[in-house]
Design a protein around this motif. Sequence first.
Motif, PDB file in Angstrom:
ATOM      1  N   CYS A 236     -39.189   2.423 -19.295  1.00 33.64           N
ATOM      2  CA  CYS A 236     -39.897   1.559 -20.238  1.00 33.64           C
ATOM      3  C   CYS A 236     -41.250   2.132 -20.644  1.00 33.64           C
ATOM      4  O   CYS A 236     -41.776   3.066 -20.020  1.00 33.64           O
ATOM      5  CB  CYS A 236     -40.087   0.163 -19.631  1.00 33.64           C
ATOM      6  N   ALA A 237     -41.811   1.570 -21.695  1.00 27.12           N
ATOM      7  CA  ALA A 237     -43.132   1.979 -22.173  1.00 27.12           C
ATOM      8  C   ALA A 237     -44.173   1.750 -21.085  1.00 27.12           C
ATOM      9  O   ALA A 237     -44.084   0.792 -20.315  1.00 27.12           O
ATOM     10  CB  ALA A 237     -43.493   1.176 -23.428  1.00 27.12           C
ATOM     11  N   GLY A 238     -45.158   2.655 -21.032  1.00 25.89           N
ATOM     12  CA  GLY A 238     -46.212   2.544 -20.032  1.00 25.89           C
ATOM     13  C   GLY A 238     -45.927   3.309 -18.759  1.00 25.89           C
ATOM     14  O   GLY A 238     -46.816   3.484 -17.912  1.00 25.89           O
ATOM     15  N   MET A 239     -44.686   3.770 -18.586  1.00 30.84           N
ATOM     16  CA  MET A 239     -44.307   4.569 -17.426  1.00 30.84           C
ATOM     17  C   MET A 239     -44.250   6.045 -17.810  1.00 30.84           C
ATOM     18  O   MET A 239     -44.043   6.373 -18.982  1.00 30.84           O
ATOM     19  CB  MET A 239     -42.930   4.135 -16.904  1.00 30.84           C
ATOM     20  N   PRO A 240     -44.416   6.946 -16.844  1.00 33.00           N
ATOM     21  CA  PRO A 240     -44.166   8.363 -17.148  1.00 33.00           C
ATOM     22  C   PRO A 240     -42.744   8.536 -17.645  1.00 33.00           C
ATOM     23  O   PRO A 240     -41.826   7.866 -17.170  1.00 33.00           O
ATOM     24  CB  PRO A 240     -44.361   9.054 -15.793  1.00 33.00           C
ATOM     25  N   CYS A 241     -42.531   9.397 -18.614  1.00 31.79           N
ATOM     26  CA  CYS A 241     -41.206   9.666 -19.191  1.00 31.79           C
ATOM     27  C   CYS A 241     -40.626   8.456 -19.916  1.00 31.79           C
ATOM     28  O   CYS A 241     -39.400   8.237 -19.926  1.00 31.79           O
ATOM     29  CB  CYS A 241     -40.220  10.150 -18.124  1.00 31.79           C
ATOM     30  N   ALA A 242     -41.481   7.655 -20.526  1.00 28.87           N
ATOM     31  CA  ALA A 242     -41.024   6.481 -21.265  1.00 28.87           C
ATOM     32  C   ALA A 242     -40.003   6.883 -22.325  1.00 28.87           C
ATOM     33  O   ALA A 242     -40.158   7.892 -23.018  1.00 28.87           O
ATOM     34  CB  ALA A 242     -42.214   5.783 -21.920  1.00 28.87           C
ATOM     35  N   GLY A 243     -38.939   6.084 -22.438  1.00 30.51           N
ATOM     36  CA  GLY A 243     -37.899   6.314 -23.426  1.00 30.51           C
ATOM     37  C   GLY A 243     -36.796   7.251 -22.974  1.00 30.51           C
ATOM     38  O   GLY A 243     -35.828   7.469 -23.700  1.00 30.51           O
ATOM     39  N   ILE A 244     -36.903   7.806 -21.765  1.00 31.51           N
ATOM     40  CA  ILE A 244     -35.891   8.741 -21.268  1.00 31.51           C
ATOM     41  C   ILE A 244     -34.872   8.001 -20.414  1.00 31.51           C
ATOM     42  O   ILE A 244     -35.213   7.112 -19.635  1.00 31.51           O
ATOM     43  CB  ILE A 244     -36.552   9.875 -20.462  1.00 31.51           C
TER      44      ILE A 244
END
Length: 502
Positions: A236-244
């Motif tokens: 999720c957004a706000g985390m490292p690697c968001a969107g992966i």
Amino acid sequence: MGSPIKENGLNAKKKYILALDQGTTSSRAILFDTLGNMVRSAQKEFKQIYPRSGWVEHDPEEILSSQLEVMKTVSSGCENEIISVGIANQRESVVVWDKTSGKSIYNAIVWQCRRTADECKRLADEGYEDLIYERTGLTLDAYFSATKLGWILENVSGAKERAKNGELLFGTVDSFLIWHLTGGRVHATDYTNAARTMLFNIHTLDWDEDLVKIFDVPKSMLPRVQPSASDFGTVCAGMPCAGIEISAAAGDQQAALAGHKCFEKGSVKNTYGTGCFLLMNTGSEPVVSKRGLITTLAASGADRPDYVLEGSVFAAGAVVQWLRDEMGIISSSAESETVAKSVNDSGGVYIVPAFTGLGAPYWDASARGTVTGLSRGVTRAHFVRAALESIAYRVFDVVHAMERDLGEKVKRISADGGAAKNNFLMSFQADILSREIIRPAFTEATALGVMYLCALSRGLCDMKTLASAPAECEIFRPHMTSEKRDALLEGWKAAVMRARMK
């Protein structure tokens, strides 16, 4: 290494797979390119909590923060070039958290923890042992998750009522990480982790209704179960690697089995980590053990994974940590090899590292660490050597039980884990087993296995190509005479008997 992964339209130089290796003493992240080469890595240790003798806990929030920190470190500057994230985790350790806030309601109870040994004895006395083994392939022991979960529900104020009201979620560490990485959208686990809970039927591949009732676990707490190499949601957004995409999850030992490419029936690996875990792929049919081994599931992308025969040793690398941290006998793990090699034998000393009981094939929760054979002539070097030898002896116990269950000899064993870097230990292991020990040039088999599983999930390779790809390795061959081996093993058996005295 020879790459089994095809580019599949990707630019291999600019696409990466991120493997998260959440272990018992540290959280790690390793970035691989899609040719299977390690690009960078980071590691962060976290606190070990020992509230009482035999109790072991971790702070789930510290696990999460340490994993996010190393994840951010290794992905920095190339987030847009990462195509997949995979998770390997310490198995059996239990987390219960609030469904709304995501906060744990108690520390994680770690796989090493023995606090529920009496509860397991009560269940055995009530006649549930055979049913549990028949459904789960597991020995009724505090090692596994169900009684740990029960302890939290019984001992944390209001927990049982909140669980029944659907306010709490349960999971092994993979589920806790997946839930947070996906912003609470995905509550899931894979077959290999579910199979370690004592709640999952390894034949029907579903949570077992009878066991859920026996352990009094509300089904609303349980995660969805799916193949190891499959889609576990998007970061999720706000985390490292968001969107992966999170493309794989597996218990660390099954991930290591995949890292050694033990996809064929009869292939064996042993991980020398905090504990020692020896796994054999037994193919599509489960093997029933009569000698204290357990039957579990392998990691794959298949709807019906292969079965595995496993023996677990609770203390392996932990023995070296004990020498360094508690005893102060060595200043680093690497020093143990040099010190052990400075003497020709252990001076008659045997150390039985039953710090939290003995696992396979004994399953003796009441056994405790024991030192025998001390004399005035014993030196620091003898003691260090005896500690390293104890790891090899415990592996011998498991291999011997496995061979008797199978009715055939194990030909060779692939080794990985931190303690596998110790040349003295690998040589002594080959001698005491009288078997070849194969150590790959790249020993991070757990992370490599997660990378392979991500590649399988994303269609970058297939099982056949993966299994046949060559890899560099070092072979340790036995040189000890049978007479010396037999004499050493007799001494070991006597030491174990003393450790098990009531």
